[in-house]
Write a protein that holds these residues in place. Sequence first.
Motif, PDB file in Angstrom:
ATOM      1  N   ILE A  17       0.839  -1.204   0.000  1.00 17.20           N
ATOM      2  CA  ILE A  17       0.000   0.000   0.000  1.00 17.20           C
ATOM      3  C   ILE A  17       0.872   1.250   0.000  1.00 17.20           C
ATOM      4  N   VAL A  18       1.927   1.232   0.792  1.00 18.30           N
ATOM      5  CA  VAL A  18       2.849   2.369   0.853  1.00 18.30           C
ATOM      6  C   VAL A  18       3.659   2.470  -0.441  1.00 18.30           C
ATOM      7  N   ASN A  19       4.220   1.348  -0.876  1.00 25.19           N
ATOM      8  CA  ASN A  19       5.171   1.361  -1.995  1.00 25.19           C
ATOM      9  C   ASN A  19       4.531   1.364  -3.381  1.00 25.19           C
ATOM     10  N   GLN A  20       3.352   0.792  -3.513  1.00 28.18           N
ATOM     11  CA  GLN A  20       2.735   0.637  -4.832  1.00 28.18           C
ATOM     12  C   GLN A  20       1.466   1.470  -5.033  1.00 28.18           C
ATOM     13  N   PHE A  21       0.836   1.876  -3.948  1.00 27.76           N
ATOM     14  CA  PHE A  21      -0.468   2.543  -4.054  1.00 27.76           C
ATOM     15  C   PHE A  21      -0.490   3.910  -3.370  1.00 27.76           C
ATOM     16  N   ASN A  22       0.682   4.481  -3.151  1.00 29.55           N
ATOM     17  CA  ASN A  22       0.803   5.826  -2.567  1.00 29.55           C
ATOM     18  C   ASN A  22       0.017   5.993  -1.273  1.00 29.55           C
ATOM     19  N   GLY A  23      -0.033   4.954  -0.476  1.00 30.71           N
ATOM     20  CA  GLY A  23      -0.694   5.025   0.819  1.00 30.71           C
ATOM     21  C   GLY A  23      -2.196   4.839   0.787  1.00 30.71           C
ATOM     22  N   HIS A  24      -2.781   4.670  -0.381  1.00 30.45           N
ATOM     23  CA  HIS A  24      -4.229   4.465  -0.503  1.00 30.45           C
ATOM     24  C   HIS A  24      -4.518   2.964  -0.552  1.00 30.45           C
ATOM     25  N   VAL A  25      -5.406   2.524   0.303  1.00 27.13           N
ATOM     26  CA  VAL A  25      -5.742   1.100   0.359  1.00 27.13           C
ATOM     27  C   VAL A  25      -6.645   0.766  -0.834  1.00 27.13           C
ATOM     28  N   PRO A  26      -6.178  -0.117  -1.722  1.00 26.66           N
ATOM     29  CA  PRO A  26      -7.025  -0.498  -2.865  1.00 26.66           C
ATOM     30  C   PRO A  26      -8.044  -1.548  -2.438  1.00 26.66           C
ATOM     31  N   ILE A  27      -8.941  -1.863  -3.323  1.00 23.39           N
ATOM     32  CA  ILE A  27      -9.793  -3.029  -3.117  1.00 23.39           C
ATOM     33  C   ILE A  27      -8.886  -4.243  -3.230  1.00 23.39           C
ATOM     34  N   ILE A  28      -8.967  -5.133  -2.271  1.00 21.32           N
ATOM     35  CA  ILE A  28      -8.065  -6.278  -2.219  1.00 21.32           C
ATOM     36  C   ILE A  28      -8.821  -7.546  -2.592  1.00 21.32           C
ATOM     37  N   PHE A  29      -8.376  -8.178  -3.690  1.00 18.42           N
ATOM     38  CA  PHE A  29      -8.966  -9.434  -4.120  1.00 18.42           C
ATOM     39  C   PHE A  29      -8.239 -10.571  -3.416  1.00 18.42           C
ATOM     40  N   VAL A  30      -9.003 -11.453  -2.785  1.00 20.90           N
ATOM     41  CA  VAL A  30      -8.435 -12.589  -2.063  1.00 20.90           C
ATOM     42  C   VAL A  30      -8.811 -13.868  -2.800  1.00 20.90           C
ATOM     43  N   ALA A  31      -7.794 -14.559  -3.282  1.00 24.56           N
ATOM     44  CA  ALA A  31      -8.006 -15.858  -3.911  1.00 24.56           C
ATOM     45  C   ALA A  31      -7.590 -16.916  -2.893  1.00 24.56           C
ATOM     46  N   THR A  32      -8.518 -17.785  -2.569  1.00 25.70           N
ATOM     47  CA  THR A  32      -8.226 -18.777  -1.529  1.00 25.70           C
ATOM     48  C   THR A  32      -9.123 -19.992  -1.675  1.00 25.70           C
ATOM     49  N   ASP A  33      -8.610 -21.129  -1.267  1.00 21.92           N
ATOM     50  CA  ASP A  33      -9.474 -22.305  -1.185  1.00 21.92           C
ATOM     51  C   ASP A  33      -9.962 -22.505   0.239  1.00 21.92           C
ATOM     52  N   ASP A  34      -9.536 -21.631   1.136  1.00 19.08           N
ATOM     53  CA  ASP A  34      -9.983 -21.646   2.535  1.00 19.08           C
ATOM     54  C   ASP A  34     -10.788 -20.375   2.791  1.00 19.08           C
ATOM     55  N   CYS A  35     -12.064 -20.440   2.473  1.00 18.29           N
ATOM     56  CA  CYS A  35     -12.918 -19.251   2.542  1.00 18.29           C
ATOM     57  C   CYS A  35     -13.112 -18.719   3.958  1.00 18.29           C
ATOM     58  N   SER A  36     -12.771 -19.512   4.953  1.00 19.59           N
ATOM     59  CA  SER A  36     -12.914 -19.042   6.339  1.00 19.59           C
ATOM     60  C   SER A  36     -11.958 -17.888   6.640  1.00 19.59           C
ATOM     61  N   ILE A  37     -10.921 -17.704   5.833  1.00 18.26           N
ATOM     62  CA  ILE A  37      -9.947 -16.639   6.063  1.00 18.26           C
ATOM     63  C   ILE A  37     -10.569 -15.258   5.848  1.00 18.26           C
ATOM     64  N   MET A  38     -11.640 -15.185   5.096  1.00 16.13           N
ATOM     65  CA  MET A  38     -12.253 -13.884   4.811  1.00 16.13           C
ATOM     66  C   MET A  38     -12.709 -13.191   6.088  1.00 16.13           C
ATOM     67  N   ASP A  39     -13.307 -13.932   6.995  1.00 15.16           N
ATOM     68  CA  ASP A  39     -13.740 -13.334   8.265  1.00 15.16           C
ATOM     69  C   ASP A  39     -12.548 -12.786   9.044  1.00 15.16           C
ATOM     70  N   GLU A  40     -11.437 -13.514   9.004  1.00 12.80           N
ATOM     71  CA  GLU A  40     -10.242 -13.058   9.724  1.00 12.80           C
ATOM     72  C   GLU A  40      -9.698 -11.767   9.120  1.00 12.80           C
ATOM     73  N   PHE A  41      -9.660 -11.676   7.798  1.00 14.82           N
ATOM     74  CA  PHE A  41      -9.210 -10.432   7.159  1.00 14.82           C
ATOM     75  C   PHE A  41     -10.116  -9.267   7.537  1.00 14.82           C
ATOM     76  N   HIS A  42     -11.423  -9.488   7.503  1.00 18.57           N
ATOM     77  CA  HIS A  42     -12.371  -8.426   7.864  1.00 18.57           C
ATOM     78  C   HIS A  42     -12.207  -8.000   9.325  1.00 18.57           C
ATOM     79  N   THR A  43     -11.881  -8.937  10.187  1.00 19.30           N
ATOM     80  CA  THR A  43     -11.660  -8.619  11.597  1.00 19.30           C
ATOM     81  C   THR A  43     -10.371  -7.825  11.777  1.00 19.30           C
TER      82      THR A  43
END
Length: 119
Positions: A17-43
């Motif tokens: 975010i700092v080095n590639q997006f000038n400090g702006h948080v982009p929309i982050i696409f998460v590719a995973t076969d363990d969908c339970s990780i989404m709740d952890e990222f949101h937390t």
Amino acid sequence: FEFVTANQYITAAEKAIVNQFNGHVPIIFVATDDCSIMDEFHTLRPNWTFVSECSSDQKQIDGFRLTDMSQWTHDDTDTHFHKFFVELFAMAAAKYFIGVIYTNVTWWVLFMRSSSEGN
């Protein structure tokens, strides 16, 4: 051997975010076969926008198992491959990619990405 934790992905994303997006948080696409990780990222980062091919009914899926495929219907198989190819395309086309080298998916994505990308 230990799998990468959600915190390690967040740390890598914060650097990008700092080095590639000038400090702006982009929309982050998460590719995973363990969908339970989404709740952890949101937390961990409730103000960030995470998107995924994980649907609400897949929250409990904890990873892909080849042996499970023998019990899948044709629709299950189609759904799996749709998700898989969308994820490959999204990761290959992304401005910035964070992945782990111990998965075949990452190797495919690195192959699909332009060698001039540098990330």
